[in-house]
Design an enzyme around this catalytic site. Sequence first.
Site, mmCIF file in Angstrom:
data_model
loop_
_atom_site.group_PDB
_atom_site.id
_atom_site.type_symbol
_atom_site.label_atom_id
_atom_site.label_comp_id
_atom_site.label_asym_id
_atom_site.label_seq_id
_atom_site.Cartn_x
_atom_site.Cartn_y
_atom_site.Cartn_z
ATOM 1 N N ILE A 17 0.836 -1.206 0.000
ATOM 2 C CA ILE A 17 0.000 0.000 0.000
ATOM 3 C C ILE A 17 0.875 1.262 0.000
ATOM 4 O O ILE A 17 0.588 2.228 -0.714
ATOM 5 C CB ILE A 17 -0.940 -0.020 1.231
ATOM 6 C CG1 ILE A 17 -1.937 -1.182 1.113
ATOM 7 C CG2 ILE A 17 -1.666 1.300 1.372
ATOM 8 C CD1 ILE A 17 -2.762 -1.429 2.381
ATOM 9 N N ARG A 37 12.331 -0.308 6.947
ATOM 10 C CA ARG A 37 13.555 -0.947 7.469
ATOM 11 C C ARG A 37 14.416 -1.526 6.353
ATOM 12 O O ARG A 37 15.640 -1.552 6.457
ATOM 13 C CB ARG A 37 13.177 -2.072 8.445
ATOM 14 C CG ARG A 37 12.576 -1.562 9.745
ATOM 15 C CD ARG A 37 11.984 -2.698 10.533
ATOM 16 N NE ARG A 37 11.017 -3.453 9.721
ATOM 17 C CZ ARG A 37 10.380 -4.537 10.114
ATOM 18 N NH1 ARG A 37 10.594 -5.019 11.310
ATOM 19 N NH2 ARG A 37 9.522 -5.152 9.320
ATOM 20 N N VAL A 64 10.162 2.475 12.482
ATOM 21 C CA VAL A 64 9.265 3.444 13.117
ATOM 22 C C VAL A 64 9.058 3.173 14.606
ATOM 23 O O VAL A 64 8.582 4.038 15.336
ATOM 24 C CB VAL A 64 7.890 3.524 12.399
ATOM 25 C CG1 VAL A 64 8.039 3.998 10.972
ATOM 26 C CG2 VAL A 64 7.125 2.213 12.488
ATOM 27 N N TYR A 156 -3.128 -6.989 16.917
ATOM 28 C CA TYR A 156 -3.236 -6.138 15.728
ATOM 29 C C TYR A 156 -4.424 -5.191 15.861
ATOM 30 O O TYR A 156 -4.318 -3.978 15.650
ATOM 31 C CB TYR A 156 -3.380 -7.024 14.488
ATOM 32 C CG TYR A 156 -3.498 -6.279 13.180
ATOM 33 C CD1 TYR A 156 -2.389 -5.674 12.601
ATOM 34 C CD2 TYR A 156 -4.723 -6.186 12.511
ATOM 35 C CE1 TYR A 156 -2.492 -4.993 11.390
ATOM 36 C CE2 TYR A 156 -4.834 -5.511 11.307
ATOM 37 C CZ TYR A 156 -3.719 -4.914 10.742
ATOM 38 O OH TYR A 156 -3.825 -4.243 9.545
ATOM 39 N N LYS A 160 -4.585 -1.051 16.065
ATOM 40 C CA LYS A 160 -5.279 -0.222 15.073
ATOM 41 C C LYS A 160 -6.426 0.580 15.698
ATOM 42 O O LYS A 160 -6.714 1.696 15.262
ATOM 43 C CB LYS A 160 -5.787 -1.101 13.914
ATOM 44 C CG LYS A 160 -4.661 -1.760 13.102
ATOM 45 C CD LYS A 160 -3.797 -0.741 12.358
ATOM 46 C CE LYS A 160 -2.830 -1.410 11.392
ATOM 47 N NZ LYS A 160 -2.029 -0.447 10.626
#
Length: 260
Positions: A17, A37, A64, A156, A160
Amino acid sequence: MKLADKIACITGGGRGIGRAIAFAFAREGARVAVVARTASEVARVAEEISEECGVETMHAECDVSSVESVARAFAAVAEKCGRASDILVNNAGIAESAPLVKTDDELWHRHLAVNLTGTFYCTRAALPAMIERGWGRVINIASIAGKTGAPYIAAYSASKHGVLGLTRSLALEVATKGITVNAICPGYVDTDMTTRAVENIEAKTGRPARESLDAIKNMNPQRRLVEPAEVAALALLLASDDGCGINGQAINVDGGSVLF
Ligand code: NDP
């Protein structure tokens, strides 16, 4: 050109994406910086964009989840471009699955560190220049798992959901400063991340990959995977002046599987 004179930094821009967003922005005139990375991937994407779009590109190695790494990468981007980014896309992310009782500390912390704290670190690094300039865009690539739940993805999904909380609060904090902050919530997208999810189901359950992929496609009422370019098209709207009234939103690109 919707993004002429803009500088955009896309985390996780080395593939999937993020790569599609970097291309979409560059095609509209933005100078793009891709960071992740894997140095070879961001270098390749930057080179491909320069060749296709003829815009200046920048790439930097960046984890990050490390505040030092983010500081180094963002300083390098600002130095190369002459100033800090106008647009930040927090796209870098990881997705692994496990039943909650088998979710070890490392898996849990890894998801929060990359998906949520990484978004925080990058946004905190980019925001001061946007505030000073009186114009900015922060676009967080969350997930429909940031709005709803599913078995085996508690870490996850929690990370989010956190991204949406950050998005909504910051959007209100900077609303008078010419800055918008929004999230995009894709369903399953046709990227390596989804391929890995399918392989993982096969490895854990013995279910053939084709069946798992069909089951994933069937979660989308349109019975298909979303294309990275579709997510990029929405990111472009949010990044451009056309999207200036859209703030604090979490917009699904999922064929209608989640209706809120
Ligand atoms: P990919 O796995 O294809 O790409 C992920 C990108 O993030 C890579 O460039 C990767 O590069 C980078 N990344 C991962 N960890 C870090 C890190 N610690 N620091 C910097 N960069 C990192 O995934 P997608 O393109 O599919 O996903 C992009 C985003 O979209 C993610 O946030 C994901 O959660 C979200 N999303 C994806 C969906 C899907 O179905 N694919 C659905 C909903 C949301 P590297 O490994 O080199 O660091």
